[in-house]
Design a protein around this motif. Structure first.
Motif, short mmCIF file in Angstrom:
data_model
loop_
_atom_site.label_atom_id
_atom_site.label_comp_id
_atom_site.label_asym_id
_atom_site.label_seq_id
_atom_site.Cartn_x
_atom_site.Cartn_y
_atom_site.Cartn_z
N ASP A 97 29.26 23.07 40.99
CA ASP A 97 29.30 23.99 42.13
C ASP A 97 28.30 25.11 41.94
N LEU A 258 27.96 28.41 39.38
CA LEU A 258 29.29 28.97 39.25
C LEU A 258 29.96 28.48 37.96
N PRO A 262 36.93 27.15 37.41
CA PRO A 262 37.15 28.17 38.46
C PRO A 262 38.28 29.13 38.08
N ARG A 299 36.77 38.90 38.85
CA ARG A 299 37.35 38.12 37.75
C ARG A 299 37.54 39.03 36.53
#
Length: 387
Positions: A97, A258, A262, A299
């Motif tokens: 991604d 990315l 995730p 994050r």
């Protein structure tokens, strides 16, 4: 008038082989020598031709990576040769991604007067690069947020079949590197305005007219550790009652890798105000399609060694703090106030269990950091009567 109305509604890639002849055990006459000499002439040509064919043949990769080419190494190596730009994409990054982030870098008076300024984020989209089945092309697939579903539910198969991600671009493979661990694609058309697949800036700011090809160009493309940045100068033409008006902008487009893992999504709560993203939700038990709201957040995570303190309610520093840089165009007299305004949020992060979670730094002249690197969150100061 039309241009102003449109703008005010704006939202913001031989030697010759000398084979001596021998007549074993005999004497060769002059006539014979002459005959043999001239008889060798054709052989000499044949030998020369054969030898020239034996010269090393340049591979497609070598033809791209010539002495005149420049290479910027990073997530993708960026090769610039003449007017051509290439991405050298590692096979290991196929299917990962990536996020495309497009921002205005320079704008003309007409956009500035309408409040469309430098630094505005015009569009984002998530993509994945894939090899086609025959290994001759690189395909780009848009990666859309999927509905929420338990993978163990029977309906998960139907969700997967009913929400396929679309293909949005295709590149012929121009070459492979020496050990075939990377493929090379030419990316000119995707950054010079010919194919606005990675970002349609004039559509995004509600002008709606296409880029004029002979008035649009790539300024530069460079690579960083986890992203690639392309700077393009694009021009469009808008026809008004008084005549045509040319609009030229500079657009910065970042393609950023990315994290492979995730961040865990967090459901929104009505008790706390957050910006949210709404997704559909499916399960085997439901009688109608549900909806789930997830918050958008930084994050912030405690270090593994600090996890016990964090869970006990003690303040810990995050693995990666939020760092804002004040850009070089910000007047020095206003910087202390901007810094104070940002750091006022420190208390809110302390309530969430983190200390020193947010930081502010100056982007000093001559500093090694590059504002084009998307890893730097830069606060942009706009010289504009409207903002």
């Amino acid at each position: 008038m039309r241009l102003k109305q449109i703008l005010l509604g704006a939202t913001l890639v031989g030697f010759m082989t000398a084979v001596p002849f021998e007549v074993m055990g005999s004497t060769v006459s002059d006539n014979a020598r002459s005959f043999l000499f001239f008889g060798k002439k054709k052989n000499k040509k044949a030998s020369a031709g054969a030898e020239s064919k034996s010269e090393p043949v340049k591979s497609s990769y070598d033809k791209i990576l010539t002495d005149t080419a420049t290479v910027t190494k990073g997530m993708f190596n960026v090769i610039h040769n003449g007017d051509s730009y290439y991405f050298e994409i590692p096979r290991a990054l196929m299917g990962r991604d990536m996020l495309i982030v497009n921002k205005l870098v320079r704008v003309p008076r007409e956009l500035n007067d309408a409040g469309v300024n430098r630094g505005i984020n015009t569009s984002n989209q998530m993509v994945r690069f894939e090899l086609d089945g025959k290994g001759k092309r690189v395909m780009v697939r848009q990666s859309r947020p999927r509905p929420v579903v338990d993978p163990n539910d029977a309906i998960a198969r139907s969700v997967n079949d009913n929400y396929i991600d679309p293909l949005i671009a295709s590149f012929p493979i121009e070459a492979h590197n020496s050990d075939s661990t990377s493929v090379v694609i030419k990316v000119n058309d995707f950054y010079n305005g010919n194919k606005p697949t990675f970002g349609d800036v004039f559509g995004d700011i509600n002008i709606g007219t296409p880029a004029v090809s002979d008035l649009s160009r790539i300024v530069n493309i460079k690579a960083f550790e986890n992203n690639v940045y392309a700077l393009s100068e694009l021009t469009t033409r808008v026809v008004e009652p008084g005549g045509a008006v040319n609009i030229t902008v500079e657009v910065g487009s970042s393609l950023v890798l990315l994290p492979e893992k995730p961040m865990t999504g967090r459901y929104a709560s009505s008790r706390i105000g957050y910006f949210t993203e709404e997704l559909l939700k499916y399960s085997d038990d439901q009688q109608r399609v549900g909806k789930a709201n997830f918050i958008t957040r930084w994050r912030l995570e405690p270090r593994p060694e600090d996890m016990s303190d964090y869970m006990a309610g003690r303040l810990v520093e995050p693995v990666k703090p939020i760092v804002f840089y004040i850009d070089r165009s910000t007047p020095a007299k206003w910087r202390p106030y901007i810094r104070t305004g940002i750091l006022d949020w420190q208390k809110a992060f302390e309530m969430a269990g983190f200390k020193n979670a947010i930081q502010v730094r100056d982007f000093a002249e001559g500093e090694e950091g590059d504002e084009d690197d998307i890893n730097y969150s830069v606060l942009t100061y706009a010289a504009s009567a409207k903002s």
